[in-house]
Design an enzyme around this catalytic site. Sequence first.
Site, short mmCIF file in Angstrom:
data_model
loop_
_atom_site.label_atom_id
_atom_site.label_comp_id
_atom_site.label_asym_id
_atom_site.label_seq_id
_atom_site.Cartn_x
_atom_site.Cartn_y
_atom_site.Cartn_z
N GLY A 82 -78.07 37.23 97.96
CA GLY A 82 -79.44 37.34 98.46
C GLY A 82 -80.17 36.11 98.96
N GLY A 96 -79.42 34.07 101.46
CA GLY A 96 -79.09 33.67 102.84
C GLY A 96 -80.25 33.79 103.82
N CYS A 141 -80.31 37.15 105.44
CA CYS A 141 -79.94 38.20 104.48
C CYS A 141 -81.19 38.99 104.09
CB CYS A 141 -79.37 37.49 103.27
SG CYS A 141 -79.26 38.53 101.84
#
Length: 346
Positions: A181, A183, A186
């Site tokens: 999570g 990124g 993301c």
Amino acid sequence: MRIETGLKLGFKDVMIRPKRSTLSSRAQVALDREFTFLHSKYKWNGVPIMAANMDTVGTFEMAKALGKHKIFTAIHKHYSIEEWKVFMDSIDESISEYIAVSTGTSETDAKKISIIFEQNPQLKFICIDVANGYSEHFVKFVKKTRQKYPNKVIMAGNVVTGEMVEELILAGADIVKVGIGPGSVCTTRVKTGVGYPQLSAIIECADAAHGLGGQIVSDGGCKVPGDIAKAFGGGADFVMLGGMLAGHEESGGKTIEINGEKFKQFYGMSSETAMNKHVGGVANYRASEGKTVEIPFRGPVENTVQDFLGGLRSTCTYVGASRLKELTKRTTFIRVQEQHNQVFSK
Ligand code: 5GP
């Protein structure tokens, strides 16, 4: 239901405290590291930073540019066998030290990498990448891959907790990929509510991996060079970068011109853009968990590399670490409620 109340930290919650140092210049700092990997027993030397296995980052062109600095590239899994052959035939053999062949966990993926390794036995690294490394199917795939390739270095993930790092190392991974999570493109945390602040994930997972003689790569969430230093300070053996390496000449993805200015497209590997491109669209039982963005073109990646390597050398001099290896031991994090001064930011 249960609540864990212990505080979990991200890069933005800390700074590294300066320490007395005998180093007089950044030039005295060595950023390369040597590892002998747990299962493969392979000895590697290089600068432990990695380009992410995304098709807008981990390209063959990126590998050539980063390899000059002994920096690693996890090549994305969408190149054909033929493209691999052309690339390997056209270059200096030493590049195989600094690239991984990426794979998912399907039969088709497994078959494809077995052909790539048959054609290019000098390749040493496999990156087994799934969004959710907690599934039993994934652990079985890591075990099977280890049986099939006893001498290759296997990197596998992604997970964020110590017990799963241990499970993957026991299943045959040399390096565990850590991050769910964080990124830049993301949206997992938004779509699912699942995640773990990256610095705490690094600290906890590194402890678990090192206890068994394995390594971790911190994957995702580095926005500025200082975050790379914090990841190493927290105990990461390698640090993987997506967004920080996107938008360059060597990054894949379309170049777009808007009002005379150049932009490059960058997207998550679970975004609608990636799924349309590689698997013919988003299947109706799932949601995309990635964004698509256009970032201003940043020129050759060389300048960016110099910038973050310089930053990292500077961190080492601030805490008196003459080698990157010493950085974790010399790191004291302080909890903060501010980061840099943004008065002149746009
Ligand atoms: P960055 O360095 O850009 O912050 O993070 C890069 C990492 O983000 C990648 O290595 C990968 O682990 C993760 N990532 C890439 N694409 C996606 C996506 O579409 N969805 C999610 N959840 N993560 C992604």
